[in-house]
Design a protein around this motif. Structure first.
Motif, PDB file in Angstrom:
ATOM      1  N   ARG A  41      -5.519 -18.670 -53.942  1.00  0.00           N
ATOM      2  CA  ARG A  41      -6.668 -19.152 -53.167  1.00  0.00           C
ATOM      3  C   ARG A  41      -6.648 -20.669 -53.052  1.00  0.00           C
ATOM      4  O   ARG A  41      -6.849 -21.228 -51.972  1.00  0.00           O
ATOM      5  N   LYS A  42      -6.379 -21.343 -54.170  1.00  0.00           N
ATOM      6  CA  LYS A  42      -6.353 -22.804 -54.162  1.00  0.00           C
ATOM      7  C   LYS A  42      -5.203 -23.335 -53.307  1.00  0.00           C
ATOM      8  O   LYS A  42      -5.377 -24.279 -52.527  1.00  0.00           O
ATOM      9  N   ARG A  43      -4.050 -22.739 -53.472  1.00  0.00           N
ATOM     10  CA  ARG A  43      -2.879 -23.239 -52.741  1.00  0.00           C
ATOM     11  C   ARG A  43      -3.035 -23.081 -51.233  1.00  0.00           C
ATOM     12  O   ARG A  43      -2.600 -23.939 -50.459  1.00  0.00           O
ATOM     13  N   LEU A  44      -3.663 -21.992 -50.822  1.00  0.00           N
ATOM     14  CA  LEU A  44      -3.827 -21.723 -49.392  1.00  0.00           C
ATOM     15  C   LEU A  44      -5.171 -22.210 -48.851  1.00  0.00           C
ATOM     16  O   LEU A  44      -5.414 -22.111 -47.642  1.00  0.00           O
ATOM     17  N   GLU A  45      -6.024 -22.717 -49.744  1.00  0.00           N
ATOM     18  CA  GLU A  45      -7.372 -23.145 -49.358  1.00  0.00           C
ATOM     19  C   GLU A  45      -8.103 -22.013 -48.632  1.00  0.00           C
ATOM     20  O   GLU A  45      -8.685 -22.187 -47.567  1.00  0.00           O
ATOM     21  N   ALA A  46      -8.072 -20.837 -49.266  1.00  0.00           N
ATOM     22  CA  ALA A  46      -8.620 -19.630 -48.638  1.00  0.00           C
ATOM     23  C   ALA A  46     -10.116 -19.514 -48.905  1.00  0.00           C
ATOM     24  O   ALA A  46     -10.613 -19.891 -49.967  1.00  0.00           O
ATOM     25  N   GLU A  47     -10.818 -18.960 -47.934  1.00  0.00           N
ATOM     26  CA  GLU A  47     -12.249 -18.693 -48.028  1.00  0.00           C
ATOM     27  C   GLU A  47     -12.425 -17.217 -48.389  1.00  0.00           C
ATOM     28  O   GLU A  47     -12.116 -16.334 -47.580  1.00  0.00           O
ATOM     29  N   LEU A  48     -12.918 -16.962 -49.612  1.00  0.00           N
ATOM     30  CA  LEU A  48     -13.031 -15.583 -50.085  1.00  0.00           C
ATOM     31  C   LEU A  48     -14.469 -15.108 -50.236  1.00  0.00           C
ATOM     32  O   LEU A  48     -14.693 -13.966 -50.628  1.00  0.00           O
ATOM     33  N   THR A  49     -15.446 -15.934 -49.918  1.00  0.00           N
ATOM     34  CA  THR A  49     -16.852 -15.545 -50.097  1.00  0.00           C
ATOM     35  C   THR A  49     -17.503 -15.115 -48.788  1.00  0.00           C
ATOM     36  O   THR A  49     -18.678 -14.747 -48.778  1.00  0.00           O
ATOM     37  N   THR A  50     -16.746 -15.159 -47.691  1.00  0.00           N
ATOM     38  CA  THR A  50     -17.267 -14.814 -46.366  1.00  0.00           C
ATOM     39  C   THR A  50     -16.704 -13.460 -45.933  1.00  0.00           C
ATOM     40  O   THR A  50     -15.568 -13.103 -46.279  1.00  0.00           O
ATOM     41  N   ARG A  51     -17.501 -12.698 -45.186  1.00  0.00           N
ATOM     42  CA  ARG A  51     -17.020 -11.404 -44.675  1.00  0.00           C
ATOM     43  C   ARG A  51     -15.781 -11.614 -43.806  1.00  0.00           C
ATOM     44  O   ARG A  51     -15.730 -12.516 -42.970  1.00  0.00           O
ATOM     45  N   ILE A  52     -14.788 -10.768 -44.009  1.00  0.00           N
ATOM     46  CA  ILE A  52     -13.511 -10.913 -43.306  1.00  0.00           C
ATOM     47  C   ILE A  52     -13.699 -10.847 -41.795  1.00  0.00           C
ATOM     48  O   ILE A  52     -13.038 -11.564 -41.042  1.00  0.00           O
ATOM     49  N   GLY A  53     -14.626 -10.026 -41.359  1.00  0.00           N
ATOM     50  CA  GLY A  53     -14.841  -9.862 -39.925  1.00  0.00           C
ATOM     51  C   GLY A  53     -15.343 -11.108 -39.232  1.00  0.00           C
ATOM     52  O   GLY A  53     -15.252 -11.220 -38.002  1.00  0.00           O
ATOM     53  N   THR A  54     -15.897 -12.056 -39.984  1.00  0.00           N
ATOM     54  CA  THR A  54     -16.414 -13.290 -39.383  1.00  0.00           C
ATOM     55  C   THR A  54     -15.435 -14.458 -39.508  1.00  0.00           C
ATOM     56  O   THR A  54     -15.722 -15.543 -39.001  1.00  0.00           O
ATOM     57  N   LEU A  55     -14.305 -14.239 -40.167  1.00  0.00           N
ATOM     58  CA  LEU A  55     -13.335 -15.317 -40.366  1.00  0.00           C
ATOM     59  C   LEU A  55     -12.513 -15.565 -39.109  1.00  0.00           C
ATOM     60  O   LEU A  55     -12.285 -14.656 -38.302  1.00  0.00           O
ATOM     61  N   SER A  56     -12.043 -16.801 -38.970  1.00  0.00           N
ATOM     62  CA  SER A  56     -11.083 -17.102 -37.910  1.00  0.00           C
ATOM     63  C   SER A  56      -9.770 -16.396 -38.218  1.00  0.00           C
ATOM     64  O   SER A  56      -9.540 -15.916 -39.337  1.00  0.00           O
ATOM     65  N   HIS A  57      -8.892 -16.355 -37.216  1.00  0.00           N
ATOM     66  CA  HIS A  57      -7.621 -15.657 -37.408  1.00  0.00           C
ATOM     67  C   HIS A  57      -6.830 -16.275 -38.560  1.00  0.00           C
ATOM     68  O   HIS A  57      -6.288 -15.562 -39.417  1.00  0.00           O
ATOM     69  N   GLY A  58      -6.767 -17.609 -38.611  1.00  0.00           N
ATOM     70  CA  GLY A  58      -6.019 -18.269 -39.663  1.00  0.00           C
ATOM     71  C   GLY A  58      -6.607 -18.001 -41.044  1.00  0.00           C
ATOM     72  O   GLY A  58      -5.865 -17.777 -42.009  1.00  0.00           O
TER      73      GLY A  58
END
Length: 301
Positions: free
Chosen positions: A117-134
């Motif tokens: 998560r840290k290395r990719l700067e990933a957002e894990l607290t938001t619903r997947i359906g609302t995330l941008s493609h990246g």
């Protein structure tokens, strides 16, 4: 050297169309294996077959010694798979989705997830359906890597990622290789493949046309060399060298295309007073186009 992916005559047909023709592969452990071809050449079909998501209509394949049909579950336990169209479960957050998969796999070391998560700067607290493609793609990468599988099957993994995250992803791939694990990587971004791949295979209309190490492909590839002489270039002597495929003169400089080794060319040029040598080393894109050319069949278009 241990072979972790092996196929013999592997093929897949859909009614009247054959997507893959008799693929024979041996991929050793501890390498990044680039699997290249334009859209429709058969990369995604191959990866889905190896992942056990499609049944072959011809031939067979093994992952880590397990047949992808007869021993599918045991093969899949050793695979991390990222599809080219990763979507996840849109109503779950990234963390909920990853914990769900971790439970299905019997648990994973959550510190590995946190590091990814840290290395990719990933957002894990938001619903997947609302995330941008990246952002969604980052979740897909984490789910493929988090259980530290022996083999990673990655189909266009950097689609939608910004350049900084792409760079970190490539570093992650190198880390996996350095740990002795294997990455089977399909990508249309050839400079990315060149940056990490030890071996490459090139597909053309569902057929395998070359499997070779990147270093050997580069050594055998066409390269351009500019030789500047004290006087007029000895064009006839240069053209007589067996490895020379093309030579032309501009002033005191000869512009030459050489296939393979340049040693014979340099020996022929040396007596004529060479004052400057400029080489243009081939990259993976040039090698790819040498094998594939500009032709694309109607099926691959």
């Amino acid at each position: 050297m241990t072979t972790v992916i092996r196929s013999a005559g592997l093929g897949k047909s859909y009614r009247s169309r054959t997507a893959l023709h008799g693929i024979n592969l041996e991929v050793p452990a501890g390498v990044v294996f680039g699997y290249l071809g334009p859209n429709g050449a058969g990369q995604t079909t191959t990866i889905r077959l190896l992942a056990g998501l499609l049944r072959p209509t011809a031939g067979r394949a093994e992952v880590c010694g397990f047949d992808i049909v007869r021993d599918r579950e045991r093969a899949q336990r050793r695979i991390g798979y990222l599809p080219g169209d990763f979507v996840g479960y849109p109503d779950l957050t990234g963390e909920q989705y990853l914990r769900f998969l971790a439970n299905l796999r019997g648990g994973v070391d959550w510190s590995v997830v946190q590091d990814l998560r840290k290395r990719l700067e990933a957002e894990l607290t938001t619903r997947i359906g609302t995330l941008s493609h990246g952002s969604r793609q980052k979740v897909g990468i984490i789910q493929a890597f988090m259980h530290q599988p022996e083999v990673l099957l990655l189909d266009e993994p950097t689609t939608g990622l910004d350049p900084l995250v792409q760079r970190e992803f490539l570093a992650l791939v190198r880390d996996v290789r350095d740990q002795g694990r294997t990455v089977f990587l399909s990508s249309h971004i050839l400079y990315e493949v060149e940056a990490v791949a030890d071996m490459v295979a090139i597909l053309r209309h569902g057929r395998l046309i070359v499997v070779e190490s990147v270093d050997k492909l580069k050594a055998q590839a066409m390269r351009r060399i500019d030789l500047t002489f004290e006087g007029p270039p000895p064009l006839a002597d240069l053209q007589a060298v067996a490895a020379v495929r093309d030579a032309r003169v501009s002033g005191s400089t000869a512009h030459i295309v050489v296939e393979g080794s340049t040693s014979a060319l340099l020996r022929a040029a040396a007596p004529h007073g060479v004052t400057q040598i400029v080489t243009h080393e081939p990259d993976l894109e040039e090698i790819f186009m040498t094998y594939y050319g500009q032709e694309v069949s109607p099926d691959a278009a």
